[in-house]
Design an enzyme around this catalytic site. Structure first.
Site, PDB file in Angstrom:
ATOM      1  CG  ASP A   7      -0.286   0.380   2.600  1.00 49.19           C
ATOM      2  OD1 ASP A   7       1.011   0.230   2.662  1.00 49.19           O
ATOM      3  OD2 ASP A   7      -0.830   0.337   3.611  1.00 49.19           O
ATOM      4  CB  CYS A  64       0.933  -2.393   4.699  1.00 53.74           C
ATOM      5  SG  CYS A  64       0.666  -3.325   6.096  1.00 53.74           S
ATOM      6  CB  THR A  66       2.188  -2.381  10.901  1.00 52.04           C
ATOM      7  OG1 THR A  66       0.981  -3.086  10.256  1.00 52.04           O
ATOM      8  CG2 THR A  66       1.892  -1.110  11.652  1.00 52.04           C
ATOM      9  CG  HIS A  97      11.238 -24.343  11.646  1.00 52.61           C
ATOM     10  ND1 HIS A  97      11.099 -24.484  13.056  1.00 52.61           N
ATOM     11  CD2 HIS A  97      12.308 -24.663  11.102  1.00 52.61           C
ATOM     12  CE1 HIS A  97      12.088 -24.702  13.311  1.00 52.61           C
ATOM     13  NE2 HIS A  97      13.042 -25.061  12.205  1.00 52.61           N
ATOM     14  CG  HIS A 133       9.540 -28.531  10.004  1.00 55.35           C
ATOM     15  ND1 HIS A 133       9.163 -27.790  11.347  1.00 55.35           N
ATOM     16  CD2 HIS A 133      10.907 -28.688  10.156  1.00 55.35           C
ATOM     17  CE1 HIS A 133      10.107 -27.657  11.934  1.00 55.35           C
ATOM     18  NE2 HIS A 133      11.045 -27.999  11.530  1.00 55.35           N
TER      19      HIS A 133
END
Ligand code: RB5
Length: 142
Positions: A7, A64, A66, A97, A133
Site C-alpha cells: 500500500d 504496508c 506495519t 519450518h 514440518h
C-alpha cells in the site's frame, strides 16, 4: 517469479526492494500500488496472494506500514503462508519450518538495510523438508 505489492505505507520500500531484486537478477511482477497516494492494503495483499496461490508466481513480498494488515489479508487466501518478519532469524526459520511462501514487511518498522537483508534471507533459505514440518504445515489447511 516474485510477486510484490504494497500500500502507500510500503510504497517507498517496495521500490527499494525492486531495485535490490534487479541487482540480483531476480524477476518480479509488481502488483502495485504505483504511487505514494493513500490506498487500501487488502487490494494489494490479495493480488499478490492470489498470484502465489495460483502458481503464477513462486514467492511473494508484501509491504504496508506495519506489515500486519497486508499479512492478515494474504493469509486469508487458501494455500498462502505469509510470514511477517522483522528479523533475519524469523525469516530463515519461517522458510525452514513453515515453508512460508510470502514475506510481509513493515516499512514503518524496519530500516531499508535490515529489510533488504530479511528479503535475501527469505529468498535464499530453502524449506527443510523435514517430515515433522510437512505434517504441521498440512495441519494448517485442515
Ligand atoms: C496505513 O496507514 C496503514 O494502516 C497500513 O499501511 C498498515 O500498517 C496496516 O496494517
Amino acid at each position: 517469479m516474485i510477486a510484490i505489492g504494497s500500500d502507500h505505507g510500503g510504497f517507498e520500500l517496495k521500490e527499494a526492494v525492486k531495485k535490490h531484486l534487479e541487482t540480483r537478477d531476480l524477476e518480479y511482477k509488481d502488483f502495485g500500488t504505483y504511487s505514494p497516494a493513500s490506498c487500501d492494503y487488502p487490494v494489494y495483499g490479495r493480488a499478490v496472494a492470489k498470484a502465489v496461490a495460483s502458481g503464477d508466481c513462486d514467492r511473494g513480498i508484501i509491504i504496508c506500514g506495519t506489515g500486519i494488515g497486508i499479512s492478515i489479508t494474504a493469509n486469508k487466501v487458501k494455500g498462502i503462508r505469509a510470514a511477517l518478519c522483522s528479523d533475519c532469524f524469523s525469516a530463515q526459520a519461517t522458510r525452514e519450518h513453515n515453508d512460508a511462501n510470502i514475506l510481509a514487511l513493515g516499512a514503518r518498522v524496519l530500516g531499508e538495510g535490515l529489510a533488504l537483508k530479511i528479503v535475501d534471507t527469505f529468498l535464499d533459505t530453502p524449506f527443510s523438508g523435514d517430515e515433522r514440518h510437512k505434517r504441521r504445515i498440512s495441519m494448517i489447511e485442515e
